[in-house]
Design a protein around this motif. Sequence first.
Motif, mmCIF file in Angstrom:
data_model
loop_
_atom_site.group_PDB
_atom_site.id
_atom_site.type_symbol
_atom_site.label_atom_id
_atom_site.label_comp_id
_atom_site.label_asym_id
_atom_site.label_seq_id
_atom_site.Cartn_x
_atom_site.Cartn_y
_atom_site.Cartn_z
ATOM 1 N N ALA A 73 36.377 39.543 47.796
ATOM 2 C CA ALA A 73 35.618 38.703 46.863
ATOM 3 C C ALA A 73 34.355 38.221 47.547
ATOM 4 O O ALA A 73 34.326 38.034 48.759
ATOM 5 C CB ALA A 73 36.458 37.512 46.411
ATOM 6 N N ARG A 74 33.318 38.042 46.742
ATOM 7 C CA ARG A 74 32.076 37.461 47.232
ATOM 8 C C ARG A 74 31.746 36.273 46.351
ATOM 9 O O ARG A 74 31.787 36.376 45.119
ATOM 10 C CB ARG A 74 30.931 38.460 47.163
ATOM 11 C CG ARG A 74 31.072 39.608 48.135
ATOM 12 C CD ARG A 74 29.901 40.550 48.031
ATOM 13 N NE ARG A 74 29.296 40.478 46.703
ATOM 14 C CZ ARG A 74 28.064 40.880 46.412
ATOM 15 N NH1 ARG A 74 27.308 41.399 47.319
ATOM 16 N NH2 ARG A 74 27.581 40.786 45.198
ATOM 17 N N PHE A 75 31.419 35.181 46.983
ATOM 18 C CA PHE A 75 31.058 33.971 46.255
ATOM 19 C C PHE A 75 29.692 33.498 46.724
ATOM 20 O O PHE A 75 29.300 33.739 47.856
ATOM 21 C CB PHE A 75 32.090 32.871 46.492
ATOM 22 C CG PHE A 75 33.475 33.245 46.047
ATOM 23 C CD1 PHE A 75 33.817 33.223 44.700
ATOM 24 C CD2 PHE A 75 34.436 33.624 46.965
ATOM 25 C CE1 PHE A 75 35.094 33.575 44.289
ATOM 26 C CE2 PHE A 75 35.719 33.981 46.562
ATOM 27 C CZ PHE A 75 36.048 33.955 45.213
ATOM 28 N N ALA A 78 34.963 36.813 51.130
ATOM 29 C CA ALA A 78 36.338 36.411 51.443
ATOM 30 C C ALA A 78 37.207 37.655 51.396
ATOM 31 O O ALA A 78 36.954 38.574 50.612
ATOM 32 C CB ALA A 78 36.824 35.370 50.445
ATOM 33 N N TYR A 117 42.274 42.376 49.235
ATOM 34 C CA TYR A 117 41.595 41.560 48.224
ATOM 35 C C TYR A 117 40.209 41.225 48.742
ATOM 36 O O TYR A 117 40.080 40.641 49.814
ATOM 37 C CB TYR A 117 42.369 40.256 48.000
ATOM 38 C CG TYR A 117 43.724 40.492 47.379
ATOM 39 C CD1 TYR A 117 43.939 40.252 46.031
ATOM 40 C CD2 TYR A 117 44.770 40.985 48.139
ATOM 41 C CE1 TYR A 117 45.174 40.503 45.460
ATOM 42 C CE2 TYR A 117 46.010 41.242 47.574
ATOM 43 C CZ TYR A 117 46.211 40.998 46.236
ATOM 44 O OH TYR A 117 47.420 41.255 45.669
ATOM 45 N N LYS A 148 41.266 31.408 46.116
ATOM 46 C CA LYS A 148 40.543 31.903 44.939
ATOM 47 C C LYS A 148 40.357 33.423 44.998
ATOM 48 O O LYS A 148 40.446 34.119 43.986
ATOM 49 C CB LYS A 148 39.187 31.192 44.838
ATOM 50 C CG LYS A 148 38.574 31.269 43.465
ATOM 51 C CD LYS A 148 37.482 30.226 43.319
ATOM 52 C CE LYS A 148 36.879 30.216 41.938
ATOM 53 N NZ LYS A 148 37.820 29.941 40.864
ATOM 54 N N ALA A 149 40.104 33.956 46.185
ATOM 55 C CA ALA A 149 39.919 35.400 46.358
ATOM 56 C C ALA A 149 41.203 36.167 46.022
ATOM 57 O O ALA A 149 41.152 37.276 45.489
ATOM 58 C CB ALA A 149 39.478 35.719 47.781
ATOM 59 N N LEU A 185 39.695 31.343 49.977
ATOM 60 C CA LEU A 185 40.613 32.469 50.147
ATOM 61 C C LEU A 185 41.691 32.471 49.074
ATOM 62 O O LEU A 185 42.069 33.526 48.568
ATOM 63 C CB LEU A 185 41.226 32.440 51.543
ATOM 64 C CG LEU A 185 40.216 32.727 52.648
ATOM 65 C CD1 LEU A 185 40.791 32.404 54.015
ATOM 66 C CD2 LEU A 185 39.748 34.173 52.602
ATOM 67 N N PRO A 244 40.161 38.003 42.581
ATOM 68 C CA PRO A 244 39.341 38.853 43.451
ATOM 69 C C PRO A 244 38.266 39.598 42.666
ATOM 70 O O PRO A 244 38.351 39.719 41.442
ATOM 71 C CB PRO A 244 40.359 39.842 44.027
ATOM 72 C CG PRO A 244 41.417 39.948 42.964
ATOM 73 C CD PRO A 244 41.489 38.577 42.334
ATOM 74 N N ASP A 245 37.262 40.087 43.387
ATOM 75 C CA ASP A 245 36.304 41.007 42.781
ATOM 76 C C ASP A 245 36.950 42.389 42.695
ATOM 77 O O ASP A 245 36.799 43.104 41.718
ATOM 78 C CB ASP A 245 35.034 41.113 43.635
ATOM 79 C CG ASP A 245 34.177 39.855 43.541
ATOM 80 O OD1 ASP A 245 34.280 39.134 42.527
ATOM 81 O OD2 ASP A 245 33.406 39.601 44.483
ATOM 82 N N GLN A 265 37.381 34.543 56.166
ATOM 83 C CA GLN A 265 36.020 34.629 55.659
ATOM 84 C C GLN A 265 35.233 35.417 56.703
ATOM 85 O O GLN A 265 34.967 34.909 57.775
ATOM 86 C CB GLN A 265 35.461 33.209 55.469
ATOM 87 C CG GLN A 265 34.139 33.154 54.749
ATOM 88 C CD GLN A 265 32.967 33.227 55.693
ATOM 89 O OE1 GLN A 265 33.000 32.721 56.804
ATOM 90 N NE2 GLN A 265 31.910 33.868 55.256
#
Length: 164
Positions: free
Chosen positions: A114-116, A125, A112, A86-87, A84, A91-92, A143
């Motif tokens: 994001a996909r990892f 996330a 925010y 990192k997101a 999180l 973020p994406d 998540q």
Amino acid sequence: GKPSSVPFPAPRKLGKDILWGEGLDDEEYARKFLKEFEADIGKPVVFKDKAGAPVIISEDLFKTAGGGWKITRDKKRFKYLGLLAKAIKEPDEIWHVWEDYPPGRITLRRKYLARFDVDGEDTPAFAVFDTGKDGWSGITAFQPDKENYLKKQRAGALVYRRTK
């Protein structure tokens, strides 16, 4: 509004070490998360995000409206706190959306997404910040179980999109 049909940037690959282990209490997990932003409990920081907006990072991301911790209450949440962070940092996408929340109060929210790819597993996330008298402050980060949840959040105004 209807969610965006623009494809997400491809998930970034991360190793399992991004997931945090068990054994800490809520306060220790919160401290560990805040340290990622050089913040601490009772010492919030203003973090400039990828779109250049200053957002307040504090322990409020992990507290209920009543002020209690909500990290270990949801059994899996602690595992994803590094993800999180990192997101929020990378973020994406970042979206602005007006929402009727709490009901009767229209609030501008900053989301925010994001996909990892964590060791081969697709791991979304999500974090939400509300605008208030002090600027953007964190409401929640988690998540989601399903990627569909993330897709539904892709509405409003896109203010940032990762390109590589």
